[in-house]
Design a protein around this motif. Structure first.
Motif, PDB file in Angstrom:
ATOM      1  N   TRP A 235       0.805  -1.219   0.000  1.00 16.50           N
ATOM      2  CA  TRP A 235       0.000   0.000   0.000  1.00 16.50           C
ATOM      3  C   TRP A 235       0.841   1.273   0.000  1.00 16.50           C
ATOM      4  O   TRP A 235       0.283   2.375   0.088  1.00 16.50           O
ATOM      5  N   ARG A 236       2.149   1.166  -0.138  1.00 19.95           N
ATOM      6  CA  ARG A 236       2.975   2.363  -0.012  1.00 19.95           C
ATOM      7  C   ARG A 236       2.724   3.359  -1.140  1.00 19.95           C
ATOM      8  O   ARG A 236       2.929   4.571  -0.970  1.00 19.95           O
ATOM      9  N   ASP A 237       2.265   2.882  -2.300  1.00 22.42           N
ATOM     10  CA  ASP A 237       1.993   3.780  -3.415  1.00 22.42           C
ATOM     11  C   ASP A 237       0.554   4.288  -3.419  1.00 22.42           C
ATOM     12  O   ASP A 237       0.097   4.852  -4.413  1.00 22.42           O
ATOM     13  N   THR A 238      -0.166   4.070  -2.311  1.00 26.47           N
ATOM     14  CA  THR A 238      -1.515   4.621  -2.174  1.00 26.47           C
ATOM     15  C   THR A 238      -1.562   5.708  -1.108  1.00 26.47           C
ATOM     16  O   THR A 238      -2.646   6.065  -0.624  1.00 26.47           O
ATOM     17  N   VAL A 239      -0.422   6.237  -0.727  1.00 28.14           N
ATOM     18  CA  VAL A 239      -0.379   7.307   0.270  1.00 28.14           C
ATOM     19  C   VAL A 239      -1.139   8.521  -0.260  1.00 28.14           C
ATOM     20  O   VAL A 239      -0.945   8.948  -1.406  1.00 28.14           O
ATOM     21  N   HIS A 240      -2.014   9.076   0.558  1.00 31.45           N
ATOM     22  CA  HIS A 240      -2.905  10.145   0.112  1.00 31.45           C
ATOM     23  C   HIS A 240      -2.178  11.449  -0.162  1.00 31.45           C
ATOM     24  O   HIS A 240      -2.535  12.181  -1.085  1.00 31.45           O
ATOM     25  N   ARG A 241      -1.168  11.756   0.637  1.00 31.28           N
ATOM     26  CA  ARG A 241      -0.401  12.995   0.472  1.00 31.28           C
ATOM     27  C   ARG A 241       1.082  12.644   0.385  1.00 31.28           C
ATOM     28  O   ARG A 241       1.831  12.797   1.353  1.00 31.28           O
ATOM     29  N   PRO A 242       1.533  12.176  -0.780  1.00 31.62           N
ATOM     30  CA  PRO A 242       2.908  11.664  -0.881  1.00 31.62           C
ATOM     31  C   PRO A 242       3.977  12.710  -0.600  1.00 31.62           C
ATOM     32  O   PRO A 242       5.086  12.354  -0.192  1.00 31.62           O
ATOM     33  N   HIS A 243       3.664  13.986  -0.804  1.00 32.73           N
ATOM     34  CA  HIS A 243       4.677  15.014  -0.546  1.00 32.73           C
ATOM     35  C   HIS A 243       4.780  15.356   0.937  1.00 32.73           C
ATOM     36  O   HIS A 243       5.747  16.003   1.363  1.00 32.73           O
ATOM     37  N   ASP A 244       3.787  14.932   1.717  1.00 33.35           N
ATOM     38  CA  ASP A 244       3.781  15.241   3.144  1.00 33.35           C
ATOM     39  C   ASP A 244       4.034  14.012   4.026  1.00 33.35           C
ATOM     40  O   ASP A 244       4.122  14.151   5.251  1.00 33.35           O
ATOM     41  N   THR A 245       4.115  12.835   3.417  1.00 32.77           N
ATOM     42  CA  THR A 245       4.233  11.596   4.186  1.00 32.77           C
ATOM     43  C   THR A 245       5.470  10.836   3.745  1.00 32.77           C
ATOM     44  O   THR A 245       5.591  10.444   2.579  1.00 32.77           O
ATOM     45  N   LEU A 246       6.378  10.631   4.662  1.00 27.03           N
ATOM     46  CA  LEU A 246       7.619   9.914   4.363  1.00 27.03           C
ATOM     47  C   LEU A 246       7.418   8.429   4.643  1.00 27.03           C
ATOM     48  O   LEU A 246       7.094   8.042   5.768  1.00 27.03           O
ATOM     49  N   VAL A 247       7.589   7.629   3.617  1.00 25.87           N
ATOM     50  CA  VAL A 247       7.467   6.181   3.761  1.00 25.87           C
ATOM     51  C   VAL A 247       8.854   5.567   3.635  1.00 25.87           C
ATOM     52  O   VAL A 247       9.521   5.708   2.599  1.00 25.87           O
ATOM     53  N   LEU A 248       9.299   4.903   4.688  1.00 23.12           N
ATOM     54  CA  LEU A 248      10.582   4.216   4.684  1.00 23.12           C
ATOM     55  C   LEU A 248      10.363   2.714   4.687  1.00 23.12           C
ATOM     56  O   LEU A 248       9.297   2.220   5.057  1.00 23.12           O
ATOM     57  N   SER A 249      11.394   1.985   4.266  1.00 24.60           N
ATOM     58  CA  SER A 249      11.327   0.524   4.251  1.00 24.60           C
ATOM     59  C   SER A 249      12.301  -0.039   5.270  1.00 24.60           C
ATOM     60  O   SER A 249      13.429   0.458   5.408  1.00 24.60           O
ATOM     61  N   PRO A 250      11.905  -1.090   5.997  1.00 27.89           N
ATOM     62  CA  PRO A 250      12.868  -1.763   6.876  1.00 27.89           C
ATOM     63  C   PRO A 250      14.112  -2.236   6.143  1.00 27.89           C
ATOM     64  O   PRO A 250      15.179  -2.387   6.754  1.00 27.89           O
ATOM     65  N   ALA A 251      13.995  -2.488   4.837  1.00 27.39           N
ATOM     66  CA  ALA A 251      15.166  -2.928   4.078  1.00 27.39           C
ATOM     67  C   ALA A 251      16.240  -1.854   4.016  1.00 27.39           C
ATOM     68  O   ALA A 251      17.415  -2.165   3.759  1.00 27.39           O
ATOM     69  N   GLU A 252      15.857  -0.590   4.233  1.00 29.63           N
ATOM     70  CA  GLU A 252      16.854   0.474   4.306  1.00 29.63           C
ATOM     71  C   GLU A 252      17.607   0.433   5.630  1.00 29.63           C
ATOM     72  O   GLU A 252      18.771   0.841   5.700  1.00 29.63           O
ATOM     73  N   MET A 253      16.948  -0.032   6.681  1.00 33.82           N
ATOM     74  CA  MET A 253      17.543  -0.045   8.019  1.00 33.82           C
ATOM     75  C   MET A 253      18.197  -1.382   8.342  1.00 33.82           C
ATOM     76  O   MET A 253      19.178  -1.432   9.090  1.00 33.82           O
ATOM     77  N   LEU A 254      17.637  -2.450   7.799  1.00 29.00           N
ATOM     78  CA  LEU A 254      18.130  -3.802   8.064  1.00 29.00           C
ATOM     79  C   LEU A 254      18.410  -4.491   6.735  1.00 29.00           C
ATOM     80  O   LEU A 254      17.719  -5.444   6.351  1.00 29.00           O
ATOM     81  N   PRO A 255      19.410  -4.041   5.990  1.00 37.01           N
ATOM     82  CA  PRO A 255      19.612  -4.576   4.640  1.00 37.01           C
ATOM     83  C   PRO A 255      19.891  -6.071   4.594  1.00 37.01           C
ATOM     84  O   PRO A 255      19.617  -6.715   3.577  1.00 37.01           O
ATOM     85  N   ASP A 256      20.416  -6.620   5.681  1.00 39.61           N
ATOM     86  CA  ASP A 256      20.765  -8.042   5.672  1.00 39.61           C
ATOM     87  C   ASP A 256      19.685  -8.943   6.262  1.00 39.61           C
ATOM     88  O   ASP A 256      19.773 -10.167   6.140  1.00 39.61           O
ATOM     89  N   THR A 257      18.694  -8.364   6.916  1.00 39.38           N
ATOM     90  CA  THR A 257      17.716  -9.200   7.633  1.00 39.38           C
ATOM     91  C   THR A 257      16.284  -8.747   7.401  1.00 39.38           C
ATOM     92  O   THR A 257      15.433  -8.898   8.274  1.00 39.38           O
ATOM     93  N   ALA A 258      15.987  -8.182   6.229  1.00 39.59           N
ATOM     94  CA  ALA A 258      14.616  -7.761   5.925  1.00 39.59           C
ATOM     95  C   ALA A 258      14.293  -8.082   4.475  1.00 39.59           C
ATOM     96  O   ALA A 258      15.099  -7.826   3.570  1.00 39.59           O
ATOM     97  N   ALA A 259      13.121  -8.642   4.269  1.00 37.10           N
ATOM     98  CA  ALA A 259      12.578  -8.869   2.929  1.00 37.10           C
ATOM     99  C   ALA A 259      11.409  -7.927   2.722  1.00 37.10           C
ATOM    100  O   ALA A 259      10.756  -7.496   3.676  1.00 37.10           O
TER     101      ALA A 259
END
Length: 419
Positions: free
Chosen positions: A199-223
């Motif tokens: 659902w990350r590409d259904t954010v209602h206000r994409p310029h006001d809402t920052l969506v991060l992925s756990p894969a950015e924080m845990l590159p070795d242990t997140a799918a």
């Protein structure tokens, strides 16, 4: 820690449930649909590939996997095709991934209705962890650590944390700091993270809402898991992609996942794979439709949210998706006059009044006694494809008579409970 309870997976099916049909997975609530006709450009792509007779290989062919790499690269996640797998929808792909990894699974409460049945189908235990007050999708980090400690002390084997960065059912996006704290807790507990980012590409206000992925924080242990019916494809064209860590363990996990996809025949249909690759490349028409649809659902969800607050109901402000999660517990006295005392009864009563699915919180592993429901915005856009397209193209969709009528019906039903 007792296991949570919920019912079936999202998907098409009967939404009004006979009393004897409440438990089986096949009677689970439908996923929130966009309520919009198929984009003509995607129709043309699918039609052009209709002559493909050869099946896609397990995990998807090179075309869809390379397109997925480009999709993630635009979101800051460099990815190689050998670290990607495709499947016929998120449920099939998640089932294979969890089956490959092993162990018990921790999930936020509430969570998507189809997650828990996936875990239990594999014979694993599902442990639901409360979410922070500010958002859904991720567990409270302290509650997560305490749950892991208790489960291991009782002989359980928690290995995976399943979370969402744009949540169904709560329609919220976890703030970056809360997502980071949840990821740090998972890392400290030795858990592998699976992030459902459908659902990350259904954010209602994409310029006001920052969506991060756990894969950015845990590159070795997140799918990462993305079901393309979230924003890119119609729900009837099942396709999903998963991104695995670029590590020896990630390579092993992908290979085991492909084994299960092969054994179960869970392959993406050839023509759908071509359409999925096209959608993942986000040409102007596809990206424009996704952006416009998200803005439309956001405007309608915000209006429905105002109707709820006006009568004293509770709901977090919706930030993503095609729904919102309402807590009608403050209206318990009014509901009791109609014989409604729990979420299961609320589901039937409110759905009957509105004429559209209103699955109760018990389907999302929430407490049965809490009077919570998921309200979809799709039915508020109109009853015909023409009305829905009119809403999509309107400068002010809330001013359209059919949209206003649907919102007024919701408001009048709720106002009757507050008297």
């Amino acid at each position: 820690m007792a296991e949570g309870t919920t019912e079936g997976p999202a998907g098409p099916g009967v939404w009004r449930l006979a009393p004897e049909g409440r438990g089986p997975v096949r009677y689970g609530p439908p996923a929130p649909e966009p309520g919009l006709p198929v984009l003509p450009e995607l129709e043309a792509v699918l039609a052009g590939a209709a002559g493909r007779a050869a099946p896609e290989p397990p995990g998807g062919g090179a075309g869809v996997r390379r397109a997925a790499c480009r999709y993630w690269a635009r979101r800051g996640l460099a990815t190689e095709p050998e670290n990607v797998a495709a499947g016929p929808g998120a449920p099939a792909l998640l089932l294979a991934l969890l089956g490959a990894y092993g162990g018990d699974v921790l999930l936020p409460r509430p969570c998507p209705a189809w997650w828990t049945p996936q875990v239990r189908l594999l014979g694993r235990r599902a442990y639901h962890v409360p979410t922070p007050a500010e958002c859904g999708g991720v567990p409270d980090p302290y509650a997560l650590l305490e749950t892991v400690r208790r489960v291991r002390a009782e002989g359980g084997d928690p290995r995976v944390l399943l979370l969402s960065v744009a949540d169904d059912p709560t329609a919220t996006v976890p703030p970056p700091e809360m997502l980071r704290e949840a990821c740090e807790a998972a890392e400290g507990a030795g858990l592998f993270v699976v992030s459902d980012e459908s659902w990350r590409d259904t954010v209602h206000r994409p310029h006001d809402t920052l969506v991060l992925s756990p894969a950015e924080m845990l590159p070795d242990t997140a799918a990462v898991l993305v079901d393309l019916s979230g924003a890119q494809l119609p729900g009837g064209w099942p396709a999903a992609v998963a991104r695995f860590p670029a590590t020896p363990r990630g390579t092993w996990l992908r290979a085991r996942t492909l084994d299960i996809l092969t054994a179960t025949g869970a392959l993406v249909a050839g023509p759908v794979a071509v359409a999925a690759a096209h959608a993942l490349d986000e040409p102007d028409a596809v990206a424009g439709r996704a952006y416009a649809a998200a803005a439309l659902h956001g405007a309608v969800a915000a209006a429905a949210h105002r109707e709820l607050l006006a009568v004293g109901a509770l709901a977090r402000p919706p930030q993503a998706g095609r729904h919102l999660y309402a807590d009608l517990t403050p209206l318990r006295a009014g509901l009791a006059r109609h014989g409604v005392g729990d979420a299961m009864e609320l589901e039937d009563w409110l759905g009957g009044r509105l004429g559209s699915p209103t699955p109760g919180g018990q389907r999302f592993a929430d407490e049965l006694g809490a009077l919570r429901v998921r309200l979809s915005t799709g039915p508020l856009l109109g009853a015909t494809p023409g009305e829905r397209l009119a809403a999509l193209g309107a400068r002010d969709p809330l001013a359209l008579p059919h949209v206003r009528t649907a919102l007024d019906l919701l408001g009048s039903v709720l106002a009757g409970l507050a008297d």
